[in-house]
Design a protein around this motif. Structure first.
Motif, PDB file in Angstrom:
ATOM      1  N   UNK A 181      47.828  -4.988  17.725  1.00  0.00           N
ATOM      2  CA  UNK A 181      49.497  -5.280  18.417  1.00  0.00           C
ATOM      3  C   UNK A 181      50.044  -4.064  17.981  1.00  0.00           C
ATOM      4  N   UNK A 182      51.278  -3.882  18.907  1.00  0.00           N
ATOM      5  CA  UNK A 182      52.061  -2.833  19.003  1.00  0.00           C
ATOM      6  C   UNK A 182      53.494  -2.952  19.560  1.00  0.00           C
ATOM      7  N   UNK A 183      54.223  -2.141  18.991  1.00  0.00           N
ATOM      8  CA  UNK A 183      55.741  -2.096  19.451  1.00  0.00           C
ATOM      9  C   UNK A 183      55.398  -1.287  20.818  1.00  0.00           C
ATOM     10  N   UNK A 184      56.189  -1.768  21.895  1.00  0.00           N
ATOM     11  CA  UNK A 184      55.945  -1.096  23.411  1.00  0.00           C
ATOM     12  C   UNK A 184      57.305  -0.390  23.574  1.00  0.00           C
ATOM     13  N   UNK A 185      57.317   0.471  24.447  1.00  0.00           N
ATOM     14  CA  UNK A 185      58.414   1.299  24.734  1.00  0.00           C
ATOM     15  C   UNK A 185      59.738   0.725  24.882  1.00  0.00           C
ATOM     16  N   UNK A 186      59.540  -0.437  25.386  1.00  0.00           N
ATOM     17  CA  UNK A 186      60.820  -1.424  25.775  1.00  0.00           C
ATOM     18  C   UNK A 186      61.217  -2.148  24.228  1.00  0.00           C
ATOM     19  N   UNK A 187      60.828  -1.753  23.088  1.00  0.00           N
ATOM     20  CA  UNK A 187      61.003  -2.090  21.986  1.00  0.00           C
ATOM     21  C   UNK A 187      60.656  -3.938  21.634  1.00  0.00           C
ATOM     22  N   UNK A 188      59.771  -4.039  22.304  1.00  0.00           N
ATOM     23  CA  UNK A 188      59.135  -5.395  22.175  1.00  0.00           C
ATOM     24  C   UNK A 188      57.946  -5.485  21.716  1.00  0.00           C
ATOM     25  N   UNK A 189      57.437  -6.532  21.038  1.00  0.00           N
ATOM     26  CA  UNK A 189      55.986  -6.500  20.570  1.00  0.00           C
ATOM     27  C   UNK A 189      54.787  -7.069  21.467  1.00  0.00           C
ATOM     28  N   UNK A 190      53.718  -6.366  21.744  1.00  0.00           N
ATOM     29  CA  UNK A 190      52.723  -6.741  22.295  1.00  0.00           C
ATOM     30  C   UNK A 190      51.916  -7.340  21.516  1.00  0.00           C
ATOM     31  N   UNK A 191      51.552  -8.487  21.408  1.00  0.00           N
ATOM     32  CA  UNK A 191      50.858  -9.192  20.366  1.00  0.00           C
ATOM     33  C   UNK A 191      49.444  -9.073  20.267  1.00  0.00           C
ATOM     34  N   UNK A 192      48.712  -8.498  21.346  1.00  0.00           N
ATOM     35  CA  UNK A 192      47.437  -8.178  21.379  1.00  0.00           C
ATOM     36  C   UNK A 192      47.203  -7.475  22.627  1.00  0.00           C
ATOM     37  N   UNK A 193      45.851  -6.957  22.467  1.00  0.00           N
ATOM     38  CA  UNK A 193      45.261  -5.862  23.394  1.00  0.00           C
ATOM     39  C   UNK A 193      45.570  -6.435  24.978  1.00  0.00           C
ATOM     40  N   UNK A 194      45.378  -7.654  25.185  1.00  0.00           N
ATOM     41  CA  UNK A 194      45.474  -8.276  26.363  1.00  0.00           C
ATOM     42  C   UNK A 194      46.937  -8.036  27.007  1.00  0.00           C
ATOM     43  N   UNK A 195      47.667  -8.299  26.139  1.00  0.00           N
ATOM     44  CA  UNK A 195      49.309  -8.247  26.622  1.00  0.00           C
ATOM     45  C   UNK A 195      49.570  -6.693  26.780  1.00  0.00           C
ATOM     46  N   UNK A 196      49.241  -5.595  26.066  1.00  0.00           N
ATOM     47  CA  UNK A 196      49.229  -4.231  26.413  1.00  0.00           C
ATOM     48  C   UNK A 196      48.753  -3.997  27.750  1.00  0.00           C
TER      49      UNK A 196
ATOM     50  N   UNK B 262      48.331  -6.016  30.297  1.00  0.00           N
ATOM     51  CA  UNK B 262      49.174  -6.780  31.093  1.00  0.00           C
ATOM     52  C   UNK B 262      50.353  -6.008  31.677  1.00  0.00           C
ATOM     53  N   UNK B 263      50.912  -5.486  30.466  1.00  0.00           N
ATOM     54  CA  UNK B 263      51.994  -4.402  30.501  1.00  0.00           C
ATOM     55  C   UNK B 263      51.883  -3.343  31.529  1.00  0.00           C
ATOM     56  N   UNK B 264      50.490  -2.616  31.160  1.00  0.00           N
ATOM     57  CA  UNK B 264      50.091  -1.437  31.958  1.00  0.00           C
ATOM     58  C   UNK B 264      50.035  -1.905  33.628  1.00  0.00           C
ATOM     59  N   UNK B 265      49.319  -3.010  33.562  1.00  0.00           N
ATOM     60  CA  UNK B 265      49.038  -3.389  35.070  1.00  0.00           C
ATOM     61  C   UNK B 265      50.529  -3.536  35.903  1.00  0.00           C
ATOM     62  N   UNK B 266      51.444  -4.404  35.036  1.00  0.00           N
ATOM     63  CA  UNK B 266      52.774  -4.626  35.800  1.00  0.00           C
ATOM     64  C   UNK B 266      53.587  -3.316  35.982  1.00  0.00           C
ATOM     65  N   UNK B 267      53.322  -2.070  35.565  1.00  0.00           N
ATOM     66  CA  UNK B 267      53.916  -0.966  35.493  1.00  0.00           C
ATOM     67  C   UNK B 267      54.817  -0.701  34.241  1.00  0.00           C
ATOM     68  N   UNK B 268      54.762  -1.568  33.389  1.00  0.00           N
ATOM     69  CA  UNK B 268      55.916  -1.457  32.397  1.00  0.00           C
ATOM     70  C   UNK B 268      55.439  -0.500  31.274  1.00  0.00           C
ATOM     71  N   UNK B 269      54.105  -0.155  31.327  1.00  0.00           N
ATOM     72  CA  UNK B 269      53.654   1.187  30.434  1.00  0.00           C
ATOM     73  C   UNK B 269      53.018   2.199  31.127  1.00  0.00           C
ATOM     74  N   UNK B 270      53.648   3.236  31.371  1.00  0.00           N
ATOM     75  CA  UNK B 270      52.873   4.419  32.232  1.00  0.00           C
ATOM     76  C   UNK B 270      53.382   5.536  31.569  1.00  0.00           C
ATOM     77  N   UNK B 271      52.729   6.309  30.587  1.00  0.00           N
ATOM     78  CA  UNK B 271      52.933   7.238  29.953  1.00  0.00           C
ATOM     79  C   UNK B 271      52.825   8.606  30.758  1.00  0.00           C
TER      80      UNK B 271
END
Length: 105
Positions: A57-72, A74-83
């Protein structure tokens, strides 16, 4: 993930068994943490799936919580996380027998 956790366990057990200094253990942990940083920077979901627990579980760069690895992922695939950069800073590390606890940002 089990392989990586087994590697962590084996490595830590080996380190403690051979009575290495705390400084040596801390250096090893920093090196292992860097593997995760590299996985994040390269969006290597295969590597991250091995080292992150399914309930990661992690706080995302958009200050939301990704509740599990799959959510992280999913955010990567949607382009919401791209460091373009990512740094893990360990402020404290505690070595306790066969367990190492790190904290920081």
């Amino acid at each position: 993930m089990r392989r990586f956790l087994l590697l962590y366990g084996f490595l830590l057990t080996t380190l403690v068994t051979h009575a290495q200094s705390t400084a040596d253990i801390q250096k090893t942990i920093i090196d292992l943490e860097q593997i995760g940083v590299n996985g994040i920077l390269t969006a290597d979901t295969n590597l991250l799936a091995q080292i992150w627990a399914p309930e990661f579980m992690v706080t995302t760069p958009r200050n939301t919580i990704a509740l599990n690895r799959a959510a992280v992922f999913k955010n990567q695939k949607q382009g919401l996380i791209d460091y373009s950069s990512f740094e893990r800073v360990i402020e404290q590390m505690q070595v306790q027998e066969n367990l190492v606890i790190t904290m920081g940002y």
